[in-house]
Enzyme design. Sequence first.
Site, mmCIF file in Angstrom:
data_model
loop_
_atom_site.group_PDB
_atom_site.id
_atom_site.type_symbol
_atom_site.label_atom_id
_atom_site.label_comp_id
_atom_site.label_asym_id
_atom_site.label_seq_id
_atom_site.Cartn_x
_atom_site.Cartn_y
_atom_site.Cartn_z
ATOM 1 N N GLU A 194 0.847 -1.207 0.000
ATOM 2 C CA GLU A 194 0.000 0.000 0.000
ATOM 3 C C GLU A 194 0.874 1.245 0.000
ATOM 4 O O GLU A 194 0.623 2.204 0.734
ATOM 5 C CB GLU A 194 -0.928 -0.011 1.222
ATOM 6 C CG GLU A 194 -1.926 -1.142 1.189
ATOM 7 C CD GLU A 194 -2.752 -1.243 2.468
ATOM 8 O OE1 GLU A 194 -2.208 -0.957 3.539
ATOM 9 O OE2 GLU A 194 -3.921 -1.605 2.371
ATOM 10 N N GLU A 272 -6.929 -7.292 -0.227
ATOM 11 C CA GLU A 272 -7.257 -7.322 1.209
ATOM 12 C C GLU A 272 -8.722 -6.958 1.341
ATOM 13 O O GLU A 272 -9.088 -5.781 1.271
ATOM 14 C CB GLU A 272 -6.430 -6.295 2.021
ATOM 15 C CG GLU A 272 -4.980 -6.629 2.148
ATOM 16 C CD GLU A 272 -4.225 -5.684 3.098
ATOM 17 O OE1 GLU A 272 -4.866 -4.807 3.730
ATOM 18 O OE2 GLU A 272 -3.005 -5.828 3.193
#
Length: 660
Positions: A194, A272
């Site tokens: 991320e 995710e």
Amino acid sequence: MRSFLLTALWSACLWTLSGASPGVDASPTPTTSADTPAFTYNASSFLLHGASYQMIGGQMDPQRIPPAYWADRLAKARAMGLNTVFSYVYWNLLEPKQGIWDNSGGNNISHFFSLAATAGLHVVLRPGPYICGEREWGGFPAWLTQVKGLQTVRSHDPAFLAAATSYLERLAADLRNTTAPNGGALVMVQVENEYGSYGKDHQYTAALRDTLRASFPGVVLYTNDGGVDWTLAGGSVPGVLAATDGDPRGGFNARRLYVTDRSMQGPLLDGEYYTLAPDFWGTTQPHNVPTDGQTATFLRDLDYVLSGGNSISLYMFHGGTNFGLSNGALYRNTNVTAPFTTSYDYGAPLDESGRTTALYTQLRRTILRRLLAAERAAVPAPPANIPHMALPAVTLTPYSSLFASAPDNSTEAASPVTMEALGQAYGLVLYEHIYNGTSPIKGVLHPGDRARDRVLVYVNGVCVGVIDSTYERPATVTVSLKPGDHLQLLVENLGRVDYFSQEATTANMLLDPYKGIRGDVTVGGTVLHGWESKGYPLESTPTANTSTPSGSGPLFYRGTFLVDAPTDGDLSRLDTFLAVPAGVKGVVWVNGFCLGRYWVIGPQQSLHLPGPVLRTGANLTNEVVVLELEPETVVSAKTTFTAIGLADRVWANHPDPDAP
Ligand SMILES: *[C@@H]1O[C@H](CO)[C@@H](O)[C@H](O)[C@H]1NC(C)=O
Ligand SMILES: *[C@@H]1O[C@H](CO)[C@@H](O)[C@H](O)[C@H]1NC(C)=O
Ligand SMILES: *[C@@H]1O[C@H](CO)[C@@H](O)[C@H](O)[C@H]1NC(C)=O
Ligand SMILES: *[C@@H]1O[C@H](CO)[C@@H](O)[C@H](O)[C@H]1NC(C)=O
Ligand SMILES: *[C@@H]1O[C@H](CO)[C@@H](O)[C@H](O)[C@H]1NC(C)=O
Ligand SMILES: *[C@@H]1O[C@H](CO)[C@@H](O)[C@H](O)[C@H]1NC(C)=O
Ligand SMILES: *[C@@H]1O[C@H](CO)[C@@H](O)[C@H](O)[C@H]1NC(C)=O
Ligand SMILES: *[C@@H]1O[C@H](CO)[C@@H](O)[C@H](O)[C@H]1NC(C)=O
């Protein structure tokens, strides 16, 4: 994962995008080869030996699970219908000191990957070097702070890149035999984590890509970012498949809209999907369990992804435990952080102790409904849950005083020395000063620039207050010192911050992870010079001391118990939840294995004690050691302190006896 508070915020952003029309994804195959590669992808599908492969994934991190239970957890993942396991690995456990590699026991990642293959699963490696994951400093080792010339983590800073490259190459050497091109389970490796939420140093992410390409030849690389324009812009890397996380509709739409470089396009993966969220310590922070409404959303979203032929990883499938002192902390503002609990139960389908939950059963049903008959037939039935053991109260007696025990390292200097400068990553530092001014002083005490993170303040052996970074407003402690008075500041690292957004305008705690005391200690504005800094990393417990400890400060308690071997040999029958009911705050070890921290404020009130930690049989004593940091607050601690094993775990919050 990303901070779950921001996840909620971003999900709201993503909903505003969900009305946008999806772009058409018709880019050519990014990787082609004359021979059929073991694993690759085209514009719309992952391809396993040339056939379309839909990843039905779930995350579990081997380093949060006792290795004796790896096979069990993997079998249960397969039995839920998953075909792929996603795993972060933690650099700070694999390389505890620079250049010292520890791939034994719970760090034996290649063994975990081999067991996954045996269970019929593929694996996706998420090595960081930064992984967030509610782990101490996002997986970074504390020694990075001491590397000469290193200025900035998560950047192309040459000193940082050199350390990160060395770590990734060493890890790759361990995993060589586990990759899909070499016949193993490892199909894909993530580049950073991320990264777009944090920065846009494309030189850095390109360098990581090149290292991973060279170290994992023939293995697919991917990035994973929040599904909004600026995170994808910052985090995606040319030549690397871009995946999104969070809400799948918003994420997939964002991927179609904002990832226009064909070399980053390919099948849609929600890397995710959050089921549910981690717990953090706090009197008003209840334990996360999915509500019926949340469960309904999970099932609907999973079905949406699977019916569209797209891929997903449930974060977490199984959270496990932040054993030892390995939890991270959530940044809240300049002085306020919220450390994550020892338990990383997460409200996940497989609970902290590896038992299936109602959510597991429902997700399994949803997955099985979407499988072809042959695939469905290949999914084993989940095993029945084994009850937890109850353990009668174990009497704990004090056997050593922290202040009387030898520190790991100690140094005398005009100013306090940080934990990292003492060569220490976790635990406690005790700072001692004899006030040598010519006249008494009284005033507010500042333990350096801020509380890093919890400071117990003692004057002449009496605890006069607590300053703690978890408190919403800076807690102030006023002290009075006469010449010759003994001032002691015991500073606990509650877990380094693991997530920091580039949007935050205040001090970046990924760049300022120091613990202990940084800067000068002042009382009423007067700087105190002359400190002894003593490090207690709590890597082990003091050896038995027959004299009952006297004096003040934290105490080590010890008790013993026997357990019978389970008749069928299944050690999970010995799993229990160890509680220290009268305890305020401390750390527990069983047979030298550190179960983690406890704290009366909750929501966690008992620690997962895995059966394999125990010794069984009539002659084999088990030893429980408790370090209680505030024995003076425990009623009659010297006589009535006990530990107990609960078969049925209770989560609860209690008032903070130290709250300002
Ligand atoms: C990708 O490969 C799958 C499996 O062979 C195939 O069905 C699909 O049409 C391919 N997609 C593209 C865009 O080539
Ligand atoms: C990792 O596990 C494998 C399989 O059990 C074993 O052969 C190997 O020795 C282990 N590695 C270490 C460093 O303990
Ligand atoms: C990989 O497998 C080969 C052949 O079995 C073996 O010699 C080698 O030690 C293995 N490497 C690692 C890192 O396990
Ligand atoms: C943080 O703590 C420092 C020192 O106690 C104080 O000066 C500052 O105002 C605090 N900042 C915030 C945002 O609370
Ligand atoms: C002990 O602390 C001193 C002072 O900070 C430091 O120079 C030294 O390297 C430390 N020792 C170890 C073994 O880390
Ligand atoms: C007190 O001790 C410190 C550190 O040893 C020293 O620098 C300072 O001069 C002393 N102050 C007085 C008034 O003696
Ligand atoms: C044993 O305990 C006594 C009393 O607290 C203390 O003075 C002594 O230093 C301890 N010995 C060791 C080896 O820790
Ligand atoms: C274990 O204890 C039993 C009963 O007290 C005794 O008979 C036996 O010799 C002991 N075994 C060992 C290995 O000490």
